[in-house]
Design a protein around this motif. Structure first.
Motif, PDB file in Angstrom:
ATOM      1  N   SER A   1      48.013  40.756  32.835  1.00 28.53           N
ATOM      2  CA  SER A   1      47.629  41.107  34.203  1.00 28.53           C
ATOM      3  C   SER A   1      48.784  40.867  35.170  1.00 28.53           C
ATOM      4  O   SER A   1      48.965  41.624  36.135  1.00 28.53           O
TER       5      SER A   1
ATOM      6  N   ASP B   1      47.128  36.813  40.604  1.00 28.89           N
ATOM      7  CA  ASP B   1      47.720  38.151  40.741  1.00 28.89           C
ATOM      8  C   ASP B   1      48.237  38.365  42.159  1.00 28.89           C
ATOM      9  O   ASP B   1      49.322  38.919  42.361  1.00 28.89           O
TER      10      ASP B   1
ATOM     11  N   TYR C   1      41.776  42.166  39.306  1.00 25.20           N
ATOM     12  CA  TYR C   1      42.968  42.026  38.476  1.00 25.20           C
ATOM     13  C   TYR C   1      42.823  42.978  37.289  1.00 25.20           C
ATOM     14  O   TYR C   1      41.719  43.282  36.846  1.00 25.20           O
ATOM     15  N   THR C   2      43.960  43.462  36.786  1.00 27.57           N
ATOM     16  CA  THR C   2      43.978  44.442  35.698  1.00 27.57           C
ATOM     17  C   THR C   2      44.778  43.891  34.535  1.00 27.57           C
ATOM     18  O   THR C   2      45.869  43.337  34.729  1.00 27.57           O
ATOM     19  N   GLY C   3      44.258  44.042  33.331  1.00 26.32           N
ATOM     20  CA  GLY C   3      44.937  43.568  32.131  1.00 26.32           C
ATOM     21  C   GLY C   3      44.970  44.631  31.048  1.00 26.32           C
ATOM     22  O   GLY C   3      44.255  45.641  31.121  1.00 26.32           O
TER      23      GLY C   3
ATOM     24  N   THR D   1      39.887  46.420  34.202  1.00 24.22           N
ATOM     25  CA  THR D   1      40.015  45.848  35.538  1.00 24.22           C
ATOM     26  C   THR D   1      38.727  45.123  35.896  1.00 24.22           C
ATOM     27  O   THR D   1      37.633  45.719  35.822  1.00 24.22           O
TER      28      THR D   1
END
Length: 386
Positions: free
Chosen positions: A79, A29, A114-116, A153
């Motif tokens: 992400s 990311d 990280y965000t998905g 997240t």
């Protein structure tokens, strides 16, 4: 019953292999952010009149980027799209003059995440199934019953722990009506003073603050000694170089400092959650004053006390809980609330902070300064309601 969007945070316990995967995803990311930001900068430098590459166009570039850098395939694809969206939003805020220029991200930062947007599954009582990671142990999953997960997240904080923050859609029941109204005045010695004469104390964690201060001092001293040792070693040895992270004594102090600071923050948040929930349950209409916390913190004698009181966080919690449970929150001007007599309306002029009680020269009513202000706040709110 109504649907709301709320956040849930639980702790993760990844194994060694999953920890390596997580750090790869954090790095991916960060890599995509830096690559897209560098592309935008070079594009502008080469042609200042060129059009800005928005989030959708950045997503189109991901396919070529994955072919050039195959390690990006190890991340959840959503992400990387979230990274592009966040960078797009950062540039839009810049163009509106509401934020600064986006910065490159460093691998040396102690907070990584990280965000998905992919789907998560509750596999068992304390296990979740995450994209690319498989089954991972968690602290609890009981909060995830009957909710729809919108976004997740995964983060690693300075304490060395891993957390999963979830944005979920859930249903809440409206609280019963009490037909009561209240005005709230916030303070330093007492966090909240109600127009009913009830005072709620400020959060206090003296022992934890003492420990955090002690470890902050140790951290600073050890960091200084490690910096001196690194410079001396690298000056005398040309082949083998050392870095600051090689000194474990300094790292231990950094982790201990961060853990005490986190405990203080968690306990303060828990105190505010219980207090605001109690207020929302008791009253149908809550009136508070519109304080500018940043302006008040310019007073260096009160800045620490104001920060510890967390007035802004208290107001934020009241706002969303009133919205959730069908209650009403009114915000009024704080001007002269402590100077005006709540009985006759006489303005007695400014008073020093150490004066906590006063008597109205016009009607003779004796006032507690904070309770009088809370009553005036309530009257202003009710006047707005009509």
């Amino acid at each position: 019953m109504s649907k709301i969007i709320k956040g849930i945070k639980i702790r993760l316990y990844p194994n060694k292999h999953q920890q390596a995967q997580l750090w790869q995803m954090f790095g991916n990311d960060r890599f995509v952010w830096n690559q897209m930001l560098a592309m935008a900068r070079s594009r502008y430098q080469n042609n200042p009149s060129s059009h800005f590459v928005n989030g959708y166009q950045m997503d189109a570039l991901l396919k070529a980027l994955k072919q050039e850098y195959p390690f990006l395939r190890e991340s959840d694809s959503t992400s990387l799209q979230v990274v592009n969206h966040n960078l797009d939003q950062a540039f839009k805020m810049l163009f509106k003059h509401q934020g600064g220029y986006p910065r490159f991200k460093s691998r040396r930062s102690y907070h990584q995440s990280y965000t998905g947007k992919s789907k998560l599954f509750v596999a068992a009582k304390r296990y979740l199934k995450l994209p690319k990671l498989g089954y991972i142990k968690t602290s609890k999953t009981s909060q995830l019953q009957n909710v729809k997960i919108k976004r997740y997240t995964v983060s690693h904080d300075p304490t060395g722990r891993y957390y999963l923050s979830l944005q979920v859609e859930a249903e809440v029941n409206q609280l019963p009506r009490t037909e009561k109204t209240v005005g709230l005045d916030v303070g330093i010695a007492d966090l909240v003073i109600s127009s009913d004469g009830i005072k709620y104390g400020t959060f206090n964690a003296k022992w934890l603050e003492k420990q955090a201060t002690k470890w902050q001092s140790r951290y600073s001293k050890r960091c200084h000694r490690a910096n001196v040792a690194v410079r001396q070693w690298n000056h005398n040895h040309k082949t083998v170089k050392l870095e600051l992270d090689d000194y474990q004594n300094w790292q231990r102090a950094r982790v201990m400092k961060a853990r005490y600071q986190q405990r203080i923050a968690n306990q303060r948040k828990d105190y505010l959650q219980k207090l605001t929930t109690n207020l929302v349950r008791q009253y149908d209409v809550i009136v508070i004053e519109d304080l500018k916390t940043k302006n008040l913190q310019k007073n260096h004698h009160l800045a620490k006390s104001i920060t510890n009181a967390s007035w802004y966080q208290f107001r934020t919690m009241l706002e969303y809980k009133c919205q959730w449970y069908g209650k009403r929150l009114m915000v009024v001007s704080p001007n002269n609330t402590s100077r005006i007599c709540s009985t006759c309306g006489h303005n007695d002029g400014p008073k020093a902070l150490e004066i906590r009680e006063w008597t109205c020269p016009q009607c003779g009513t004796h006032h507690d300064r904070d309770i009088n202000a809370a009553v005036n706040i309530l009257k202003r709110g009710l006047k707005l309601i009509g």
